[in-house]
Design an enzyme around this catalytic site. Structure first.
Site, PDB file in Angstrom:
ATOM      1  N   HIS A 157       0.866  -1.206  -0.009  1.00  0.00           N
ATOM      2  CA  HIS A 157      -0.150   0.040  -0.040  1.00  0.00           C
ATOM      3  C   HIS A 157       0.827   1.134   0.066  1.00  0.00           C
ATOM      4  O   HIS A 157       0.264   2.252   0.522  1.00  0.00           O
ATOM      5  CB  HIS A 157      -0.981   0.083   1.043  1.00  0.00           C
ATOM      6  CG  HIS A 157      -1.832  -1.008   1.332  1.00  0.00           C
ATOM      7  ND1 HIS A 157      -3.100  -1.347   0.534  1.00  0.00           N
ATOM      8  CD2 HIS A 157      -1.876  -2.156   2.069  1.00  0.00           C
ATOM      9  CE1 HIS A 157      -3.485  -2.631   0.709  1.00  0.00           C
ATOM     10  NE2 HIS A 157      -2.807  -3.079   1.874  1.00  0.00           N
ATOM     11  N   SER A 285      15.869  15.349 -21.765  1.00  0.00           N
ATOM     12  CA  SER A 285      15.239  16.554 -21.712  1.00  0.00           C
ATOM     13  C   SER A 285      16.028  17.361 -22.778  1.00  0.00           C
ATOM     14  O   SER A 285      17.067  17.496 -22.743  1.00  0.00           O
ATOM     15  CB  SER A 285      15.075  17.122 -20.380  1.00  0.00           C
ATOM     16  OG  SER A 285      14.619  18.405 -20.185  1.00  0.00           O
ATOM     17  N   ASN A 293      15.705   9.942 -16.807  1.00  0.00           N
ATOM     18  CA  ASN A 293      14.491   9.638 -16.784  1.00  0.00           C
ATOM     19  C   ASN A 293      14.428   8.084 -17.198  1.00  0.00           C
ATOM     20  O   ASN A 293      15.210   7.774 -17.870  1.00  0.00           O
ATOM     21  CB  ASN A 293      13.417  10.158 -17.758  1.00  0.00           C
ATOM     22  CG  ASN A 293      13.503  11.774 -17.560  1.00  0.00           C
ATOM     23  OD1 ASN A 293      13.670  12.053 -16.547  1.00  0.00           O
ATOM     24  ND2 ASN A 293      13.146  12.594 -18.852  1.00  0.00           N
TER      25      ASN A 293
END
Length: 453
Positions: A157, A285, A293
């Site tokens: 969770h 980027s 990334n």
């Protein structure tokens, strides 16, 4: 130059989507050659059984090359017939000599060609996926063994649960891929079956022409494609194609789950895992030079979504009566796309696993951030043993855990000061039970089960 409509057919992107082998298998040329192969195999089987002259089968075989027939010729004829198989047959017939072309497609129906060659493509695709899955497992098993003792916080969770090891996590990944291999092995004979049984699947045309030995004709043709022989016509049913697509969906689900976990673990504030990154060449980027990334994992997640969407579309269609055209439009679009997407996804998944960077020091650092709080479960269980009061022990430890968190007092320090605990536990017992390395259960056995199983 023709316009390229699909994203992964763009010249800029085409090398990033699917291997040349997979793209060739599902390409227009590849599919038309498979249709030609069907007609060749049919003629050869009929000649072997004495149904047509051997020299006819020889000529059909000799001219059984899509480059000789001409894709452009087929396209021209299709423009007037509006039936793809007839367009192929007429273009094929035109290059055969001595009347041999009259025997092309003898007794067959279009669906004999289309279903059997589709099953062939699925078979080759599944075999490719299986090979990729084997490679993935071969990378993951040593990784599981290497990090079997790398303790980290188990997450449920989105919250720290109890300690696990990264090797345990990797072993769960490996087991999932091993089970996908089993699924492919079990499904291959069921999915990869063909049909050479005529217009309504009951061999009426073949039986009229050749008698009962037409069953042996079907066996010979399907064996040449490496397909299983069905006990009765499969033409009215497309469950096998749905099963193939859902099998792809299951594999995609596993890949997306793992890719998503890696993306989370590559967050700057977590940084426990990193997908491979080409520092010298890769740019993430156009404006932020620092970006690293997780583009491979993000791409895998996107591919998985498309694969599941395609599987859903396939599962929504069926043949009305003994056959209608409705499913074909879905199959012709969704299946080639899915094959390329699956090929890309598994290759990228393998690349990620081969170059995965594991930061054990950050795993330990993140584990220690809650200062022992994730060890509440073993503490409660030990207290229940010592006190003989399971529910009461859980209530006491829950109260301590919540107070420690909310008051921002290190859990181990707070626990040692609790008289409810010190009544039953010594300080050393508390120190030992709060050591994450002491609460790993059957981790090593489970890892060994996967590695040796």
């Amino acid at each position: 130059m023709k316009n390229r409509m699909h994203f992964f057919d763009y010249e800029m992107y085409e090398k990033g989507f699917g291997t040349e082998e997979m793209r060739n298998l599902w390409s227009e040329r590849g599919i038309l050659q498979q249709w030609v192969d069907f007609e060749v195999y049919l003629a050869q089987a009929q000649a072997e059984l004495g149904m047509i002259p051997q020299d006819v089968a020889y000529e059909i075989t000799k001219k059984g090359n899509i480059d000789l027939i001409g894709i452009d010729k087929i396209a021209d004829i299709f423009g007037t017939t509006n039936l793809n198989t007839v367009a192929l047959i007429r273009a094929y017939k035109a290059i055969c000599e001595n009347g041999a072309g009259e025997f092309i497609h003898y007794g067959a129906t279009s669906q004999d060609v289309l279903d059997s060659t589709l099953a062939f493509r699925i078979k080759k695709s599944l075999e490719s996926y299986r090979a990729d899955l084997e490679k993935i497992v071969s990378v993951l098993l040593p990784l599981a063994d290497k990090y079997r003792n790398a303790v980290m916080a188990g997450i449920t969770h989105g919250q720290h649960a109890i300690p696990v090891t990264f090797g345990f996590v990797v072993a769960t990944w490996a087991q999932a891929f091993k089970e996908h291999i089993e699924r492919i092995d079990q499904a291959l004979p069921r999915i990869c079956t063909g049909t050479v049984s005529g217009a309504a699947g009951n061999f009426a045309s073949y039986n009229l022409l050749f008698g009962e030995k037409c069953w042996d004709m079907q066996v010979k043709v399907l064996e040449k494609f490496g397909l299983t022989v069905p006990p009765i016509s499969v033409q009215p049913r497309n469950e096998r194609f749905v099963e193939y697509m859902y099998l792809c969906s299951l594999i995609a689900n596993t890949c997306e789950k793992i890719a998503d976990d890696i993306v989370f673990n590559q967050r700057n504030e977590v940084m426990q895992l990193e997908e491979p990154f080409d520092t010298e060449h890769q740019i993430c980027s156009s404006t932020m030079p620092q970006k690293r990334n997780p583009v491979l994992c993000e791409n895998i997640k996107g591919l998985a979504t498309l694969i599941r969407s395609n599987a859903t579309a396939q599962g929504e269609i069926f043949h009305r009566d003994l056959r209608d055209d409705t499913p074909f439009f879905v199959e012709d679009v969704r299946m080639p796309e899915t094959a390329i997407l699956m090929d890309s996804m598994l290759k990228e998944m393998l690349t990620v696993f081969k170059g995965l960077k594991v930061h054990e020091e950050n795993m330990r650092k993140n584990l220690d951030k809650d200062e022992g709080l994730l060890m509440a479960e073993p503490l409660a269980l030990l207290l229940s043993i010592k006190s003989g009061k399971k529910d009461t022990a859980m209530r006491i430890v829950h109260k301590i855990a919540m107070e420690s968190f909310e008051k921002k007092i290190p859990y181990e320090q707070y626990v040692k000061e609790m008289p409810e605990l010190r009544e039953y536990l010594t300080e050393q017992e508390i120190v030992d039970i709060l050591n994450p390395s002491n609460y790993l259960g059957l981790t090593q056995k489970a890892i060994d089960n996967v590695i040796k199983g």
